[in-house]
Motif scaffolding. Structure first.
Motif, mmCIF file in Angstrom:
data_model
loop_
_atom_site.group_PDB
_atom_site.id
_atom_site.type_symbol
_atom_site.label_atom_id
_atom_site.label_comp_id
_atom_site.label_asym_id
_atom_site.label_seq_id
_atom_site.Cartn_x
_atom_site.Cartn_y
_atom_site.Cartn_z
ATOM 1 N N ARG A 169 63.160 20.163 92.879
ATOM 2 C CA ARG A 169 63.239 21.628 92.858
ATOM 3 C C ARG A 169 63.392 22.177 91.443
ATOM 4 O O ARG A 169 63.280 23.364 91.211
ATOM 5 C CB ARG A 169 64.408 22.096 93.713
ATOM 6 N N THR A 170 63.639 21.290 90.480
ATOM 7 C CA THR A 170 63.810 21.722 89.097
ATOM 8 C C THR A 170 62.451 22.042 88.486
ATOM 9 O O THR A 170 61.517 21.252 88.604
ATOM 10 C CB THR A 170 64.497 20.619 88.264
ATOM 11 N N ALA A 171 62.356 23.183 87.863
ATOM 12 C CA ALA A 171 61.094 23.578 87.219
ATOM 13 C C ALA A 171 60.795 22.640 86.048
ATOM 14 O O ALA A 171 61.708 22.225 85.341
ATOM 15 C CB ALA A 171 61.191 25.009 86.720
ATOM 16 N N PRO A 172 59.521 22.293 85.847
ATOM 17 C CA PRO A 172 59.174 21.420 84.719
ATOM 18 C C PRO A 172 59.439 22.110 83.382
ATOM 19 O O PRO A 172 59.225 23.310 83.243
ATOM 20 C CB PRO A 172 57.687 21.133 84.906
ATOM 21 N N HIS A 173 59.885 21.349 82.410
ATOM 22 C CA HIS A 173 60.192 21.892 81.089
ATOM 23 C C HIS A 173 59.133 21.526 80.048
ATOM 24 O O HIS A 173 58.782 22.339 79.215
ATOM 25 C CB HIS A 173 61.566 21.405 80.614
ATOM 26 N N ALA A 174 58.644 20.301 80.112
ATOM 27 C CA ALA A 174 57.651 19.851 79.136
ATOM 28 C C ALA A 174 56.335 20.594 79.359
ATOM 29 O O ALA A 174 55.954 20.871 80.496
ATOM 30 C CB ALA A 174 57.429 18.346 79.258
ATOM 31 N N ARG A 175 55.635 20.901 78.292
ATOM 32 C CA ARG A 175 54.357 21.625 78.409
ATOM 33 C C ARG A 175 53.357 20.880 79.286
ATOM 34 O O ARG A 175 52.667 21.474 80.105
ATOM 35 C CB ARG A 175 53.757 21.883 77.034
ATOM 36 N N GLN A 176 53.280 19.574 79.110
ATOM 37 C CA GLN A 176 52.348 18.787 79.917
ATOM 38 C C GLN A 176 52.707 18.904 81.401
ATOM 39 O O GLN A 176 51.827 19.074 82.244
ATOM 40 C CB GLN A 176 52.371 17.327 79.487
ATOM 41 N N ALA A 177 53.982 18.835 81.724
ATOM 42 C CA ALA A 177 54.409 18.965 83.119
ATOM 43 C C ALA A 177 54.123 20.366 83.650
ATOM 44 O O ALA A 177 53.723 20.533 84.801
ATOM 45 C CB ALA A 177 55.891 18.635 83.244
ATOM 46 N N GLN A 178 54.289 21.370 82.824
ATOM 47 C CA GLN A 178 53.993 22.750 83.233
ATOM 48 C C GLN A 178 52.509 22.909 83.537
ATOM 49 O O GLN A 178 52.130 23.555 84.516
ATOM 50 C CB GLN A 178 54.436 23.731 82.154
ATOM 51 N N ARG A 179 51.656 22.289 82.700
ATOM 52 C CA ARG A 179 50.206 22.366 82.955
ATOM 53 C C ARG A 179 49.847 21.662 84.266
ATOM 54 O O ARG A 179 49.042 22.168 85.043
ATOM 55 C CB ARG A 179 49.437 21.756 81.788
ATOM 56 N N LEU A 180 50.444 20.508 84.506
ATOM 57 C CA LEU A 180 50.185 19.795 85.749
ATOM 58 C C LEU A 180 50.664 20.607 86.954
ATOM 59 O O LEU A 180 49.976 20.660 87.984
ATOM 60 C CB LEU A 180 50.861 18.423 85.739
ATOM 61 N N ALA A 181 51.797 21.254 86.823
ATOM 62 C CA ALA A 181 52.304 22.087 87.918
ATOM 63 C C ALA A 181 51.388 23.269 88.178
ATOM 64 O O ALA A 181 51.124 23.625 89.326
ATOM 65 C CB ALA A 181 53.716 22.576 87.600
ATOM 66 N N ALA A 182 50.849 23.856 87.121
ATOM 67 C CA ALA A 182 49.951 24.996 87.256
ATOM 68 C C ALA A 182 48.663 24.576 87.965
ATOM 69 O O ALA A 182 48.075 25.371 88.715
ATOM 70 C CB ALA A 182 49.630 25.595 85.888
ATOM 71 N N ARG A 183 48.224 23.342 87.763
ATOM 72 C CA ARG A 183 47.024 22.823 88.435
ATOM 73 C C ARG A 183 47.323 22.345 89.845
ATOM 74 O O ARG A 183 46.408 21.993 90.581
ATOM 75 C CB ARG A 183 46.442 21.644 87.645
ATOM 76 N N GLY A 184 48.593 22.294 90.203
ATOM 77 C CA GLY A 184 48.963 21.808 91.528
ATOM 78 C C GLY A 184 49.073 20.304 91.601
ATOM 79 O O GLY A 184 49.203 19.740 92.680
ATOM 80 N N SER A 185 49.011 19.609 90.448
ATOM 81 C CA SER A 185 49.089 18.151 90.445
ATOM 82 C C SER A 185 50.524 17.672 90.733
ATOM 83 O O SER A 185 50.707 16.573 91.229
ATOM 84 C CB SER A 185 48.631 17.600 89.096
ATOM 85 N N ILE A 186 51.487 18.491 90.337
ATOM 86 C CA ILE A 186 52.892 18.206 90.651
ATOM 87 C C ILE A 186 53.503 19.511 91.110
ATOM 88 O O ILE A 186 52.936 20.578 90.923
ATOM 89 C CB ILE A 186 53.670 17.637 89.444
ATOM 90 N N ARG A 187 54.675 19.413 91.701
ATOM 91 C CA ARG A 187 55.364 20.626 92.148
ATOM 92 C C ARG A 187 55.967 21.353 91.002
ATOM 93 O O ARG A 187 56.514 20.894 90.104
ATOM 94 C CB ARG A 187 56.455 20.288 93.146
#
Length: 61
Positions: free
Chosen positions: A43-61
């Motif tokens: 439930r924790t929002a991603p902090h790293a830019r790479q993780a944020q990009r993956l979340a925006a693409r729906g690859s991760i939550r």
């Protein structure tokens, strides 16, 4: 911080707390060890830019 849980369960929040408790328990085990570890809270929002990009693409939550 260590917390007491149901049925003698101890909640250890940091590795520095867990290691001194787990090591002797593992060494003393005679048949099996049952342990659960929660490394990441999904439930924790991603902090790293790479993780944020993956979340925006729906690859991760």
């Amino acid at each position: 911080m260590a917390l007491s849980g149901p049925a003698g369960v101890r909640v250890l929040l940091a590795a520095a707390q867990a290691h001194p408790v787990l090591e002797p328990a593992f060494l003393a085990a005679q048949s099996r060890i049952s342990a659960g570890f929660r490394i990441f809270d999904l439930r924790t929002a991603p902090h790293a830019r790479q993780a944020q990009r993956l979340a925006a693409r729906g690859s991760i939550r």
